[in-house]
Motif scaffolding. Structure first.
Motif, PDB file in Angstrom:
ATOM      1  N   PHE A   1      33.233  59.343  88.867  1.00 46.87           N
ATOM      2  CA  PHE A   1      33.918  60.436  89.563  1.00 46.87           C
ATOM      3  C   PHE A   1      32.917  61.417  90.166  1.00 46.87           C
ATOM      4  CE2 PHE A   1      37.647  59.217  86.944  1.00 46.87           C
ATOM      5  CZ  PHE A   1      38.567  59.097  87.971  1.00 46.87           C
ATOM      6  N   SER A   2      31.793  61.618  89.495  1.00 49.24           N
ATOM      7  CA  SER A   2      30.768  62.503  90.041  1.00 49.24           C
ATOM      8  C   SER A   2      30.227  61.957  91.353  1.00 49.24           C
ATOM      9  CB  SER A   2      29.631  62.679  89.030  1.00 49.24           C
ATOM     10  OG  SER A   2      30.083  63.274  87.842  1.00 49.24           O
TER      11      SER A   2
ATOM     12  N   VAL B   1      30.430  63.779  94.930  1.00 47.62           N
ATOM     13  CA  VAL B   1      29.151  64.257  95.457  1.00 47.62           C
ATOM     14  C   VAL B   1      28.709  63.473  96.688  1.00 47.62           C
ATOM     15  CG1 VAL B   1      26.686  64.481  94.930  1.00 47.62           C
ATOM     16  CG2 VAL B   1      28.385  65.160  93.241  1.00 47.62           C
ATOM     17  N   TYR B   2      29.078  62.197  96.765  1.00 48.84           N
ATOM     18  CA  TYR B   2      28.550  61.340  97.835  1.00 48.84           C
ATOM     19  C   TYR B   2      28.856  61.864  99.239  1.00 48.84           C
ATOM     20  CZ  TYR B   2      26.883  57.096 100.087  1.00 48.84           C
ATOM     21  OH  TYR B   2      26.187  56.206 100.859  1.00 48.84           O
ATOM     22  N   PRO B   3      30.079  62.366  99.520  1.00 47.74           N
ATOM     23  CA  PRO B   3      30.310  62.914 100.868  1.00 47.74           C
ATOM     24  C   PRO B   3      29.336  64.039 101.227  1.00 47.74           C
ATOM     25  CG  PRO B   3      32.383  62.599  99.744  1.00 47.74           C
ATOM     26  CD  PRO B   3      31.325  62.362  98.720  1.00 47.74           C
ATOM     27  N   PHE B   4      29.005  64.885 100.253  1.00 55.61           N
ATOM     28  CA  PHE B   4      28.044  65.947 100.522  1.00 55.61           C
ATOM     29  C   PHE B   4      26.657  65.365 100.778  1.00 55.61           C
ATOM     30  CE2 PHE B   4      24.990  69.205  99.089  1.00 55.61           C
ATOM     31  CZ  PHE B   4      25.311  70.207  99.983  1.00 55.61           C
ATOM     32  N   VAL B   5      26.290  64.320 100.037  1.00 57.40           N
ATOM     33  CA  VAL B   5      25.005  63.648 100.265  1.00 57.40           C
ATOM     34  C   VAL B   5      24.946  63.079 101.677  1.00 57.40           C
ATOM     35  CG1 VAL B   5      23.543  61.703  99.547  1.00 57.40           C
ATOM     36  CG2 VAL B   5      24.669  63.124  97.821  1.00 57.40           C
ATOM     37  N   ILE B   6      26.057  62.480 102.113  1.00 53.34           N
ATOM     38  CA  ILE B   6      26.128  61.923 103.467  1.00 53.34           C
ATOM     39  C   ILE B   6      25.990  63.034 104.508  1.00 53.34           C
ATOM     40  CG2 ILE B   6      27.617  60.746 105.124  1.00 53.34           C
ATOM     41  CD1 ILE B   6      26.347  58.966 102.985  1.00 53.34           C
ATOM     42  N   GLN B   7      26.624  64.165 104.245  1.00 51.26           N
ATOM     43  CA  GLN B   7      26.504  65.297 105.173  1.00 51.26           C
ATOM     44  C   GLN B   7      25.054  65.737 105.307  1.00 51.26           C
ATOM     45  OE1 GLN B   7      28.357  68.877 103.823  1.00 51.26           O
ATOM     46  NE2 GLN B   7      27.928  70.018 105.690  1.00 51.26           N
ATOM     47  N   VAL B   8      24.378  65.908 104.183  1.00 56.58           N
ATOM     48  CA  VAL B   8      22.978  66.336 104.210  1.00 56.58           C
ATOM     49  C   VAL B   8      22.110  65.290 104.908  1.00 56.58           C
ATOM     50  CG1 VAL B   8      20.978  66.910 102.797  1.00 56.58           C
ATOM     51  CG2 VAL B   8      23.244  67.727 102.123  1.00 56.58           C
ATOM     52  N   ALA B   9      22.314  64.023 104.563  1.00 60.85           N
ATOM     53  CA  ALA B   9      21.495  62.965 105.147  1.00 60.85           C
ATOM     54  C   ALA B   9      21.680  62.884 106.654  1.00 60.85           C
ATOM     55  CB  ALA B   9      21.837  61.628 104.496  1.00 60.85           C
ATOM     56  N   ASN B  10      22.921  62.941 107.124  1.00 62.61           N
ATOM     57  CA  ASN B  10      23.169  62.821 108.560  1.00 62.61           C
ATOM     58  C   ASN B  10      22.654  64.015 109.353  1.00 62.61           C
ATOM     59  OD1 ASN B  10      24.915  60.364 109.525  1.00 62.61           O
ATOM     60  ND2 ASN B  10      25.686  60.896 107.501  1.00 62.61           N
ATOM     61  N   SER B  11      22.567  65.169 108.713  1.00 64.74           N
ATOM     62  CA  SER B  11      22.052  66.331 109.419  1.00 64.74           C
ATOM     63  C   SER B  11      20.561  66.203 109.701  1.00 64.74           C
ATOM     64  CB  SER B  11      22.335  67.605 108.619  1.00 64.74           C
ATOM     65  OG  SER B  11      21.637  67.596 107.386  1.00 64.74           O
ATOM     66  N   PHE B  12      19.890  65.310 108.981  1.00 62.43           N
ATOM     67  CA  PHE B  12      18.457  65.079 109.206  1.00 62.43           C
ATOM     68  C   PHE B  12      18.188  63.805 110.002  1.00 62.43           C
ATOM     69  CE2 PHE B  12      18.381  67.910 105.535  1.00 62.43           C
ATOM     70  CZ  PHE B  12      17.370  68.788 105.884  1.00 62.43           C
ATOM     71  N   LYS B  13      19.229  63.170 110.519  1.00 64.68           N
ATOM     72  CA  LYS B  13      19.066  61.935 111.285  1.00 64.68           C
ATOM     73  C   LYS B  13      19.007  62.222 112.782  1.00 64.68           C
ATOM     74  CE  LYS B  13      21.609  58.965 108.003  1.00 64.68           C
ATOM     75  NZ  LYS B  13      22.785  58.089 107.830  1.00 64.68           N
ATOM     76  N   THR B  14      18.564  61.211 113.514  1.00 69.63           N
ATOM     77  CA  THR B  14      18.684  61.260 114.968  1.00 69.63           C
ATOM     78  C   THR B  14      20.088  60.826 115.354  1.00 69.63           C
ATOM     79  OG1 THR B  14      17.922  58.977 115.197  1.00 69.63           O
ATOM     80  CG2 THR B  14      16.233  60.706 115.242  1.00 69.63           C
ATOM     81  N   ASP B  15      20.509  61.106 116.579  1.00 71.15           N
ATOM     82  CA  ASP B  15      21.854  60.713 117.019  1.00 71.15           C
ATOM     83  C   ASP B  15      22.077  59.203 116.928  1.00 71.15           C
ATOM     84  OD1 ASP B  15      22.743  63.269 117.459  1.00 71.15           O
ATOM     85  OD2 ASP B  15      22.172  63.305 119.575  1.00 71.15           O
TER      86      ASP B  15
ATOM     87  N   MET C   1      33.827  54.300  73.111  1.00 66.89           N
ATOM     88  CA  MET C   1      34.703  55.229  73.844  1.00 66.89           C
ATOM     89  C   MET C   1      33.881  56.305  74.557  1.00 66.89           C
ATOM     90  SD  MET C   1      37.738  56.052  74.755  1.00 66.89           S
ATOM     91  CE  MET C   1      38.780  55.082  73.657  1.00 66.89           C
ATOM     92  N   LYS C   2      32.870  56.811  73.856  1.00 64.50           N
ATOM     93  CA  LYS C   2      32.031  57.824  74.462  1.00 64.50           C
ATOM     94  C   LYS C   2      31.289  57.271  75.677  1.00 64.50           C
ATOM     95  CE  LYS C   2      29.975  60.713  71.793  1.00 64.50           C
ATOM     96  NZ  LYS C   2      29.029  61.358  70.834  1.00 64.50           N
ATOM     97  N   ALA C   3      30.823  56.023  75.552  1.00 59.97           N
ATOM     98  CA  ALA C   3      30.126  55.396  76.679  1.00 59.97           C
ATOM     99  C   ALA C   3      31.064  55.214  77.869  1.00 59.97           C
ATOM    100  CB  ALA C   3      29.545  54.052  76.253  1.00 59.97           C
ATOM    101  N   MET C   4      32.340  54.858  77.590  1.00 58.60           N
ATOM    102  CA  MET C   4      33.314  54.680  78.667  1.00 58.60           C
ATOM    103  C   MET C   4      33.589  56.006  79.378  1.00 58.60           C
ATOM    104  SD  MET C   4      35.171  52.679  80.400  1.00 58.60           S
ATOM    105  CE  MET C   4      35.107  51.195  79.385  1.00 58.60           C
ATOM    106  N   ARG C   5      33.708  57.086  78.592  1.00 62.72           N
ATOM    107  CA  ARG C   5      33.915  58.396  79.210  1.00 62.72           C
ATOM    108  C   ARG C   5      32.724  58.798  80.078  1.00 62.72           C
ATOM    109  NH1 ARG C   5      36.192  59.991  74.056  1.00 62.72           N
ATOM    110  NH2 ARG C   5      34.185  60.960  73.495  1.00 62.72           N
ATOM    111  N   GLY C   6      31.519  58.478  79.592  1.00 60.93           N
ATOM    112  CA  GLY C   6      30.323  58.786  80.387  1.00 60.93           C
ATOM    113  C   GLY C   6      30.301  58.020  81.697  1.00 60.93           C
ATOM    114  N   ILE C   7      30.716  56.746  81.638  1.00 63.70           N
ATOM    115  CA  ILE C   7      30.740  55.921  82.853  1.00 63.70           C
ATOM    116  C   ILE C   7      31.779  56.461  83.843  1.00 63.70           C
ATOM    117  CG2 ILE C   7      31.308  53.631  83.776  1.00 63.70           C
ATOM    118  CD1 ILE C   7      30.164  52.457  81.191  1.00 63.70           C
ATOM    119  N   LEU C   8      32.959  56.804  83.339  1.00 52.65           N
ATOM    120  CA  LEU C   8      34.002  57.348  84.211  1.00 52.65           C
ATOM    121  C   LEU C   8      33.560  58.667  84.836  1.00 52.65           C
ATOM    122  CD1 LEU C   8      37.240  56.622  82.147  1.00 52.65           C
ATOM    123  CD2 LEU C   8      36.492  55.497  84.250  1.00 52.65           C
ATOM    124  N   LEU C   9      32.914  59.503  84.021  1.00 51.34           N
ATOM    125  CA  LEU C   9      32.416  60.779  84.539  1.00 51.34           C
ATOM    126  C   LEU C   9      31.383  60.556  85.634  1.00 51.34           C
ATOM    127  CD1 LEU C   9      32.360  63.855  84.353  1.00 51.34           C
ATOM    128  CD2 LEU C   9      30.627  63.643  82.570  1.00 51.34           C
ATOM    129  N   ALA C  10      30.495  59.587  85.425  1.00 46.89           N
ATOM    130  CA  ALA C  10      29.475  59.283  86.434  1.00 46.89           C
ATOM    131  C   ALA C  10      30.116  58.776  87.723  1.00 46.89           C
ATOM    132  CB  ALA C  10      28.497  58.253  85.886  1.00 46.89           C
TER     133      ALA C  10
END
Length: 271
Positions: free
Chosen positions: A12-13, A17-31, A1-10
């Protein structure tokens, strides 16, 4: 059960977080790279050209300066005025106190969009439209901050204030020298909420100013996203500007968030 909660937390995290990662990554890209691979978390090649264009090709320095001025003044004003109003509603006894607090609650329930036209009319009639006063004065106190501070002050033991009154302290001295220093958690919470709210405030600027020299960061970014620089997607430039707008709020939150859960009565009384 604890492992399942950890997986779900990961999972959802990553989702959050991924949209923010995409924002940061695209700001350092060329057009071309951003247009061809918008969801890739790795720029190829990495470049700072978007940030250079933001500062050299737009009014970003002006927007940043205006946002900083408005945010600092509004935050300081809210911390002072909201705490004073909250203390008065929590501790002072005067006629109409209950009705005044009910009015504060009622203001919290009113959708902000309903106040757009009245705000514009008042600012225009008072001759403040299209000025820094128009950006600052209507935001310098808010009902939510008054409510937060009132609720916090009511949690402070009254015996602490009684001791100060016995020593001859008046209401303002009790508030300023005794109660306010004990209110650090609430003050920090109010500071963060006020900073975030005023830094990100966009609707109010629509009815307060129209001079581009008075645009704050949200208003400038809206103008930028709407196509003020011409054709093309220009994802890196827009996301770089958005990233610069995000950083100050994130820094403020990270620095002060550990104070959120402090006990408001800690050290107030010793049994």
């Amino acid at each position: 059960m604890k492992a399942m909660r950890g997986i779900l937390l990961a999972v959802f995290s990553v989702v959050f977080v991924y949209p923010f990662v995409i924002q940061v990554a695209n700001s350092f890209k060329t057009d071309p790279d951003a247009a061809a691979n918008p969801l890739s978390p790795l720029p190829h090649p990495a470049t700072l050209s978007a940030f250079e264009r933001v500062f050299l090709g737009t009014d970003m320095p002006v927007w940043l300066a205006n946002s900083l001025l408005v945010t600092v003044v509004v935050t300081l004003g809210r911390v002072l005025l909201d705490s004073m109003a909250g203390y008065a509603l929590a501790r002072l006894r005067f006629r109409g106190r209950s009705g005044l607090f009910a009015a504060v609650i009622a203001v919290m329930a009113v959708p902000g969009v309903v106040l757009f036209i009245p705000k514009f009319l008042v600012l225009n009639q008072l001759g403040m439209y299209d000025s820094y006063l128009a950006l600052i004065l209507p935001l310098i106190a808010d009902a939510t901050g008054v409510f937060i501070m009132k609720q916090f002050f009511e949690s402070i033991p009254g015996s602490v204030e009684e001791a100060a009154r016995i020593d001859g302290a008046g209401p303002f001295r009790v508030f300023w020298s005794v109660v306010l220093p004990m209110s650090r958690p609430a003050l920090i919470t109010l500071t963060i909420l006020s900073f975030q709210g005023s830094w990100n405030e966009f609707p109010h600027t629509l009815v307060a100013v129209q001079d581009p020299a008075l645009f704050t960061l949200p208003r400038g970014l809206a103008d930028l996203v709407s196509g003020s620089l011409g054709g093309g997607t220009q994802f890196p430039l827009k996301l770089a500007a958005a990233l610069l707008a995000t950083v100050p709020v994130a820094v403020i939150f990270v620095v002060f968030q550990r104070h959120f859960i402090r006990d408001p009565n800690q050290g107030a009384e010793k049994g």
